[in-house]
Scaffold this active site. Structure first.
Site, PDB file in Angstrom:
ATOM      1  N   HIS A 140       0.862  -1.267  -0.126  1.00 19.49           N
ATOM      2  CA  HIS A 140      -0.021  -0.100  -0.052  1.00 19.49           C
ATOM      3  C   HIS A 140       0.954   1.371  -0.014  1.00 19.49           C
ATOM      4  CE1 HIS A 140      -3.357   2.780   0.484  1.00 19.49           C
ATOM      5  NE2 HIS A 140      -3.622   2.402   1.730  1.00 19.49           N
ATOM      6  N   ASP A 155       3.240   7.855  -6.909  1.00 17.68           N
ATOM      7  CA  ASP A 155       4.381   7.664  -6.236  1.00 17.68           C
ATOM      8  C   ASP A 155       5.567   7.955  -6.932  1.00 17.68           C
ATOM      9  OD1 ASP A 155       3.155   6.433  -3.874  1.00 17.68           O
ATOM     10  OD2 ASP A 155       2.728   4.845  -4.910  1.00 17.68           O
ATOM     11  N   HIS A 211      -1.268   0.821 -11.390  1.00 19.42           N
ATOM     12  CA  HIS A 211      -2.124   1.206 -10.408  1.00 19.42           C
ATOM     13  C   HIS A 211      -3.235   0.115 -10.426  1.00 19.42           C
ATOM     14  CE1 HIS A 211      -4.852   3.569  -7.753  1.00 19.42           C
ATOM     15  NE2 HIS A 211      -3.639   4.119  -7.300  1.00 19.42           N
TER      16      HIS A 211
END
Length: 382
Positions: A224, A319, A264
Site C-alpha cells: 500500500h 508515487d 495502479h
C-alpha cells in the site's frame, strides 16, 4: 446472499460515499465534485480538509477560524515528545513511531468521554489528530538527528510549518506550495486499504484515534504505502551506477526487474496526480538540481513509449513523481510514507464521519474450506 468469492473485495461495493471518485480509464480524480487539478492548483490543504469534512469549500470567513483552530491544536504533550525521543534512540521506523504517537494523543484528548455518537466531537478530535501529526513526525526526525524539536510557527500553514519544523528553516514559496500540493493530492483516494481499515474500525464505533491508528498500520504495508520510497531508492541506485540512466533502465527491464511507481489498481492511464507532481518536479529542477527530474522523465518515456507499457495500461502513478519531489525538498526517504499518512489522515477522518452518519457494523463473511465432522478425542486419549 451470493456465494461468489471476490478475493481482496475486488469490484465489491460496500458503501456509498460523496467524498472522492476515480475514473481509472480517463485518469480523473475528484473530491466532492471538484477535479484534483483545480484543487491542487487553486486551493490550500486546509481548504481541502474543510471541503472533505464539511461538504463545501470554505468562504474566507469560514476558513479563517478553521485554520486558527488547526493552529491552536499543533502542540503535542511533553510525554509524546519524550516517547518520540526514545523511539528515535531505539532506531524505530518512522511509520511505527507515528502509529505510537497517534495512539498516545488520545491520552490527552479533552473530549475523551464524549459519546461515540457525537460526530461533532469526533470531528474535533480528528482536527486535533490532523494538527498534531506534523509536529510529532517532525520532532521524531529532529531527535534522530540529535537535535531538539522546533516549535510550530503560528504564521505558517500546515504544509510550510511541517517543513519548517523538520529543517528549522522557513521554506521558500516554491517548496511550501509544492508540499502543500502533495498533501492535497494524497488527501483521499476512494476505498483503498487504509481508508477501508479506518472505516471498519469506525463502524464498531471505536474512537477516531483507533481508526486513524488502524489506517496508519494498513498504510505501512509495502503493498500500500512505501512505493515512493522505493522509487527514490531506485533513482539513487541509477545515480550511483556506472551506466547512463537510460542504459540502466534498459538493462533492468531486460533482466525482468520491476520499476516501482508504475501501474495502479484503479488507473489504466497516467495517474492525474503524477502529472501535477511532474510539473512541480520540473519547477524544482529549474531552481536546483535537475538530474532527478531528468531520470524520471527518461524512465517514463522509455517504459511507456518505447517499451509500450502505456498501451498495456501501465503508466506512472503518484508515487513515481512524489518520491523525487520529496527528495528535492530535502525530506528523508523513510519519511515519505509517514507524510502520506499525514495527508491521508484527513481523508480517513472524513470517511469515518461519513460512514458513521448511517452506521452499520462492517461484517463480511468467509467461505469455510476446513474439515467437516471431525471426531473429538479427549485430551488424555490423544
Amino acid at each position: 446472499m451470493s456465494d461468489d468469492l471476490k478475493k481482496g473485495l475486488e469490484g465489491v461495493l460496500v458503501a456509498e460515499s460523496g467524498l472522492s471518485s476515480i475514473d481509472g480509464d480517463v485518469g480523473r480524480l475528484i473530491y466532492r465534485g471538484y477535479t484534483i487539478e483545480d484543487l491542487a492548483r487553486g486551493a490550500s490543504y486546509e481548504e481541502v480538509l474543510y471541503l472533505l469534512w464539511n461538504g463545501h469549500l470554505p468562504s474566507e470567513d469560514e476558513l479563517e477560524p478553521f485554520t486558527a483552530a488547526l493552529m491552536d491544536e499543533r502542540e503535542v504533550d511533553d510525554d509524546v515528545l519524550a516517547t518520540m525521543e526514545k523511539l528515535a534512540a531505539a532506531d524505530e521506523q518512522p511509520m511505527a513511531a507515528l502509529r505510537t504517537a497517534v495512539s498516545m494523543f488520545s491520552a490527552y484528548e479533552p473530549e475523551a468521554e464524549a459519546d461515540p455518537d457525537d460526530l461533532d466531537a469526533t470531528l474535533r478530535k480528528g482536527r486535533r489528530i490532523t494538527a498534531k501529526i506534523p509536529t510529532a513526525l517532525a520532532a521524531f526526525e529532529r531527535y534522530r538527528l540529535g537535535e531538539e524539536p522546533v516549535d510550530p510557527d503560528p504564521d505558517l500553514g500546515l504544509a510550510a510549518n511541517f517543513l519548517y519544523m523538520l529543517t528549522g528553516e522557513v521554506p521558500d514559496d516554491i517548496a511550501a506550495e509544492t508540499f502543500d500540493q502533495a498533501l492535497i493530492l494524497h488527501a483521499d483516494h476512494g476505498l483503498n486499504a487504509s481508508t477501508f481499515t479506518s472505516m471498519v474500525i469506525g463502524s464498531t464505533m471505536a474512537d477516531i484515534y483507533s481508526a486513524v491508528t488502524g489506517g496508519i498500520s494498513a498504510l505501512s504495508g509495502p503493498l500500500h504505502g512505501g512505493a515512493n520510497q522505493d522509487v527514490m531508492e531506485v533513482l539513487i541506485e541509477i545515480d550511483e551506477s556506472d551506466l547512463d540512466h537510460r542504459e540502466w533502465v534498459e538493462q533492468a527491464t531486460e533482466q525482468g526487474r520491476r520499476i516501482p511507481g508504475f501501474g495502479h489498481r484503479v488507473y489504466n492511464v497516467k495517474d492525474p496526480r503524477a502529472k501535477i507532481l511532474q510539473e512541480r518536479s520540473e519547477e524544482l529542477a529549474e531552481n536546483g538540481e535537475d538530474k532527478w527530474y531528468n531520470y524520471t522523465t527518461t524512465i517514463e518515456q522509455y517504459l511507456t513509449d518505447e517499451k509500450g507499457l502505456g498501451e498495456k495500461g501501465i503508466a506512472p502513478n503518484v508515487d513515481f513523481y512524489s518520491g523525487s519531489v520529496y527528495y528535492q525538498l530535502g525530506i528523508p526517504i523513510d519519511m515519505y510514507t509517514p507524510i502520506f499518512a499525514m495527508s491521508r489522515a484527513g481523508g480517513w477522518i472524513a470517511h469515518v464521519l461519513e460512514y458513521q452518519e448511517d452506521n452499520r457494523l462492517i461484517r463480511p463473511r468467509a467461505r469455510y474450506t476446513g474439515p467437516q465432522d471431525q471426531e473429538f478425542v479427549p485430551l488424555e486419549e490423544r
